[in-house]
Design a protein around this motif. Structure first.
Motif, PDB file in Angstrom:
ATOM      1  N   PRO A  86       0.827  -1.221   0.000  1.00 47.65           N
ATOM      2  CA  PRO A  86       0.000   0.000   0.000  1.00 47.65           C
ATOM      3  C   PRO A  86       0.861   1.271   0.000  1.00 47.65           C
ATOM      4  O   PRO A  86       1.888   1.351   0.662  1.00 47.65           O
ATOM      5  N   GLY A  87       0.435   2.237  -0.804  1.00 55.91           N
ATOM      6  CA  GLY A  87       1.118   3.523  -0.853  1.00 55.91           C
ATOM      7  C   GLY A  87       2.351   3.562  -1.720  1.00 55.91           C
ATOM      8  O   GLY A  87       3.130   4.512  -1.652  1.00 55.91           O
ATOM      9  N   THR A  88       2.554   2.550  -2.569  1.00 52.90           N
ATOM     10  CA  THR A  88       3.760   2.522  -3.401  1.00 52.90           C
ATOM     11  C   THR A  88       3.449   2.677  -4.885  1.00 52.90           C
ATOM     12  O   THR A  88       4.086   2.055  -5.725  1.00 52.90           O
TER      13      THR A  88
END
Length: 174
Positions: free
Chosen positions: A41-43
């Motif tokens: 998540p968040g990449t």
């Protein structure tokens, strides 16, 4: 002391999604049968990201199983496409030499079923360049007809890496 234990418990609970284990891995869209990856998540990567990456494969996979180094190339394609990089912005090359030469052979040339054949076909279909070291081929009496479709023979692995570097490829150490 209670505050410390509470903080540790909260940190542990928040870290749980990052420690999801093997269940977190999923197949990708580019090489769907190989190269499962764990989304992080968040990449998300910018769509204009470009990769030119070379993989060096010298060790053979198990006689009856796929070569994990070849799977790494599939994982690279799958996870970066899923992270937002268009597949047309990802150029991969796999340079094979040493004992890994057998992983590129047709079933007939190998004398048994090659467990890497489908993986190599999917990598080639995804645009991956796969090149066998010509020095390894000469030492093992391998000719073009012995190789799976899409696999080429170059002068040497050293030459292939030097030329790929001149083309802007970086060497992936994994």
């Amino acid at each position: 002391m209670i505050r410390f234990k509470t903080c540790v418990a909260v940190i542990f609970v928040l870290a749980m999604p990052a420690l999801a284990g093997p269940d977190a891995f999923k197949p990708g869209a580019v090489v769907p049968d190989y190269g499962s990856y764990a989304p992080v998540p968040g990449t998300k990567l910018p769509a204009e990201t470009r990769f030119k990456v070379a993989f060096d494969v010298a060790e053979a996979g198990p006689e009856d199983d796929i070569n994990r180094k070849l799977v790494s190339a599939a994982r690279f394609l799958n996870m970066h496409e899923a992270a937002g990089v268009p597949v047309e912005n990802i150029s991969l090359a796999v340079v094979v030499h040493g004992g890994a030469w057998k992983d590129l052979l047709t079933n007939k040339a190998r004398g048994s079923t090659n467990p890497n054949a489908t993986l190599i076909a999917e990598l080639v279909a995804a645009g991956t360049r796969i090149e066998l070291c010509g020095q390894t081929a000469a030492m093992r009496d391998v000719v073009k007809e012995d190789l799976l479709p899409g696999v080429t023979i170059g002068l040497s692995a050293m030459t292939a890496h030097a030329l790929l570097q001149q083309e802007g490829y970086t060497l992936n150490p994994f």
